[in-house]
Motif scaffolding. Sequence first.
Motif, PDB file in Angstrom:
ATOM      1  N   GLN A  51       2.780  -2.424  -3.386  1.00 34.92           N
ATOM      2  CA  GLN A  51       4.002  -3.180  -3.090  1.00 34.92           C
ATOM      3  C   GLN A  51       5.038  -2.280  -2.397  1.00 34.92           C
ATOM      4  O   GLN A  51       5.697  -2.694  -1.455  1.00 34.92           O
ATOM      5  CB  GLN A  51       4.578  -3.730  -4.378  1.00 34.92           C
ATOM      6  CG  GLN A  51       5.009  -5.171  -4.215  1.00 34.92           C
ATOM      7  CD  GLN A  51       4.971  -5.899  -5.532  1.00 34.92           C
ATOM      8  OE1 GLN A  51       5.284  -5.317  -6.572  1.00 34.92           O
ATOM      9  NE2 GLN A  51       4.578  -7.155  -5.489  1.00 34.92           N
ATOM     10  N   LYS A  52       5.123  -1.046  -2.879  1.00 36.65           N
ATOM     11  CA  LYS A  52       6.032  -0.084  -2.225  1.00 36.65           C
ATOM     12  C   LYS A  52       5.578   0.159  -0.793  1.00 36.65           C
ATOM     13  O   LYS A  52       6.393   0.252   0.125  1.00 36.65           O
ATOM     14  CB  LYS A  52       6.038   1.244  -2.986  1.00 36.65           C
ATOM     15  CG  LYS A  52       6.724   1.182  -4.328  1.00 36.65           C
ATOM     16  CD  LYS A  52       6.704   2.570  -4.982  1.00 36.65           C
ATOM     17  CE  LYS A  52       7.092   2.469  -6.441  1.00 36.65           C
ATOM     18  NZ  LYS A  52       6.876   3.726  -7.168  1.00 36.65           N
ATOM     19  N   VAL A  53       4.261   0.264  -0.614  1.00 36.02           N
ATOM     20  CA  VAL A  53       3.727   0.507   0.737  1.00 36.02           C
ATOM     21  C   VAL A  53       4.119  -0.664   1.645  1.00 36.02           C
ATOM     22  O   VAL A  53       4.570  -0.474   2.789  1.00 36.02           O
ATOM     23  CB  VAL A  53       2.194   0.689   0.705  1.00 36.02           C
ATOM     24  CG1 VAL A  53       1.616   0.750   2.113  1.00 36.02           C
ATOM     25  CG2 VAL A  53       1.822   1.945  -0.082  1.00 36.02           C
ATOM     26  N   GLU A  54       3.972  -1.864   1.129  1.00 35.91           N
ATOM     27  CA  GLU A  54       4.263  -3.031   1.959  1.00 35.91           C
ATOM     28  C   GLU A  54       5.761  -3.095   2.301  1.00 35.91           C
ATOM     29  O   GLU A  54       6.135  -3.261   3.467  1.00 35.91           O
ATOM     30  CB  GLU A  54       3.822  -4.307   1.221  1.00 35.91           C
ATOM     31  CG  GLU A  54       3.799  -5.509   2.111  1.00 35.91           C
ATOM     32  CD  GLU A  54       2.888  -6.624   1.605  1.00 35.91           C
ATOM     33  OE1 GLU A  54       2.258  -6.478   0.532  1.00 35.91           O
ATOM     34  OE2 GLU A  54       2.821  -7.649   2.298  1.00 35.91           O
ATOM     35  N   GLN A  55       6.599  -2.929   1.283  1.00 33.70           N
ATOM     36  CA  GLN A  55       8.051  -3.062   1.491  1.00 33.70           C
ATOM     37  C   GLN A  55       8.621  -1.913   2.334  1.00 33.70           C
ATOM     38  O   GLN A  55       9.450  -2.126   3.202  1.00 33.70           O
ATOM     39  CB  GLN A  55       8.787  -3.088   0.134  1.00 33.70           C
ATOM     40  CG  GLN A  55       8.522  -4.350  -0.671  1.00 33.70           C
ATOM     41  CD  GLN A  55       8.871  -5.634   0.085  1.00 33.70           C
ATOM     42  OE1 GLN A  55       9.859  -5.692   0.817  1.00 33.70           O
ATOM     43  NE2 GLN A  55       8.028  -6.654  -0.046  1.00 33.70           N
ATOM     44  N   ARG A  56       8.177  -0.690   2.036  1.00 31.28           N
ATOM     45  CA  ARG A  56       8.827   0.472   2.672  1.00 31.28           C
ATOM     46  C   ARG A  56       8.144   0.915   3.955  1.00 31.28           C
ATOM     47  O   ARG A  56       8.751   1.594   4.771  1.00 31.28           O
ATOM     48  CB  ARG A  56       8.832   1.662   1.697  1.00 31.28           C
ATOM     49  CG  ARG A  56       9.625   1.377   0.451  1.00 31.28           C
ATOM     50  CD  ARG A  56       9.611   2.606  -0.430  1.00 31.28           C
ATOM     51  NE  ARG A  56       9.973   2.254  -1.782  1.00 31.28           N
ATOM     52  CZ  ARG A  56       9.813   3.064  -2.826  1.00 31.28           C
ATOM     53  NH1 ARG A  56       9.300   4.267  -2.652  1.00 31.28           N
ATOM     54  NH2 ARG A  56      10.165   2.676  -4.028  1.00 31.28           N
ATOM     55  N   VAL A  57       6.857   0.554   4.090  1.00 31.29           N
ATOM     56  CA  VAL A  57       6.123   1.075   5.254  1.00 31.29           C
ATOM     57  C   VAL A  57       5.657  -0.051   6.182  1.00 31.29           C
ATOM     58  O   VAL A  57       5.988  -0.056   7.376  1.00 31.29           O
ATOM     59  CB  VAL A  57       4.909   1.928   4.804  1.00 31.29           C
ATOM     60  CG1 VAL A  57       4.144   2.431   6.025  1.00 31.29           C
ATOM     61  CG2 VAL A  57       5.356   3.094   3.912  1.00 31.29           C
TER      62      VAL A  57
END
Length: 424
Positions: A249-255
């Motif tokens: 989820q962090k990968v999707e939101q931040r990257v």
Amino acid sequence: MNILLLGSGGRESAFAWKISQSPKCDKLFIAPGNAGTGQYGTNVNLKVTDFEGIKAFALANDVKMVLVGPEEPLVKGIHDFFLADEELKSIPVIGPQQEGAQLEGSKDYSKAFMQRHNVPTAASRTFTRDTLQEGFDYLATTGLPVVLKADGLAAGKGVLICLTLEEARQELLEMLTEAKFGDASSKVVIEQFLQGIELSVFVMTDGTSYKVLPEAKDYKRIGEGDTGLNTGGMGSVSPVHFADEAFMQKVEQRVIIPTIEGLKKEGIPYKGFIFIGLMNTHGEPWVIEYNCRMGDPETESVMPRIESDFVDLLLGVAEGNLNEKELIISPKTAATVVCVAGGYPGEYLKNKTISGIENVRDSYVFHAGTSLAGEDVQATGGRVLAVTSLQDNMFDALQQATADAARIYYDGVYFRKDIGFDLL
Ligand code: AMP
């Protein structure tokens, strides 16, 4: 519809295997392909950078889509070449145009892009021959180890991790003033070293919407325990357990979202794959690099986990309606073990006859550096075969792929017996 796939490695074998299963694919052509891709379609003796040859072939064979495997033709502008040609412009090319391909083609460009769009990445600065002294001054401030990256494409060899300041100064000097990596090192990115564990995330996009394909971890070093020289890749595993939902989820939101939105905001059309090399540092994602194509040998572990019609997904990319397509991912684990030529990644043995592929019990064998010599299948490249097993759990996948790799023989055959076992 007829599809032309460009490339000749294990990645293209896995693509060809998957595409050939689609009812939407009529004829599949692989240029130039290898001794294995002929099982899935027709090999065509054309270089991936022979744009005029590709044009003539596509027109003569009613090709309705081109999928570009490797980065070189993309960075050299094959997609732009198609768009600029009256007869070719209606044939969709999967893979970005030259500007988007710069995300891989220039480390300086990709770092600046990440900084503009607040994508988390290691601190860095870029230097040229004219700013060598400033580069030396910067090196004194970065801490160790420090990472030096040739700006341009350097066949995977242009990244150096330096443990001492003297080594870093010497390498910077050689890269900038002695063209250590040719033109590719006329600019050098000096980057902070990131601690953590790496993984590869793959995104398919039509330029507006996107799908996140199965993630994978690859193994780059020649020796067991991840030791010795760097290679093109000795194996891969998908899924990667530390890429749990919270991390992804962090990968999707931040990257991922900032990357796709960044491309849109800057008016950079992008239809194809974005391969994001990530470092997981205490559960936080940092981008190491972008590539403008799928990874090899990750594709060999990713394709078997895609249950949906891959050609339908490619059509979504081409037609700009990827959001309407369904991506179904298998919960199983795929493990890939790469058999390489004796001596690789140095000078290696060539033209050795391969036997035992028929003894493989429960794995796919994707050809990479192989050629036909009459009836004989010969090992002709550094990375020869990718053996992929898809099983219910990671242990079985790793064990089966490793056992099946051992059933293949050619003079000098070598593969790592520890691929993925660090993840158990
Ligand atoms: P690249 O060509 O940028 O993927 O770099 C090749 C390899 O060098 C990566 O797969 C990493 O293992 C390593 N690497 C690159 N940049 C860094 C960094 N900033 N910190 C640690 N390792 C790195």
